[in-house]
Write a protein that holds these residues in place. Sequence first.
Motif: not given
Length: 148
Positions: A70-80, A82-85, A87-99
């Motif tokens: 359970a601890a390993e699964r929770l850790d992998s969910q946290k990492q996923q 974080r990576s999704a967050d 990625e969303a920040k990178r996409a938002e920054a890209f859109e801002r610079s593109r605009e």
Amino acid sequence: MSLSMKSIVRLSLVAAATLVAAACSPHKIPAVTVADLMEDRVTLDGILIKCNQKPSSAQTNTDCVNARIAAERLDSQKQQQRSADEEAKRAEAFERSREQLRQQQDKQRQEQEAKVKVDAYHLPVVPVDQPPPPKDPQSPIVGQTTTP
């Protein structure tokens, strides 16, 4: 008849002793599932602490094994997450610079159009030359002889 009464009493005593022995034995608590541990972080932390205190029994205890999974699964969910967050920040920054780039290019384009734009109402008046008169089709062409 008294013989049968004795056997009933004996059977009753044996049954009562069996019931008392069954009631006194400890109840086996079922192992906690991985899904339950993932939902209840307090229980998960408690089991992990208990397992870390007695590492020798932790290898065979199903609660310890389930807690580690359970601890390993929770850790992998946290990492996923974080990576999704990220990625969303990178996409938002890209859109801002593109605009911003799009706005700069629009501004430059508008400036260039303002420089090149021709206003027909404010053009200088230029005299138009008269076209040359048309040539007479009857006139002789140089190098051609006329025969009367």
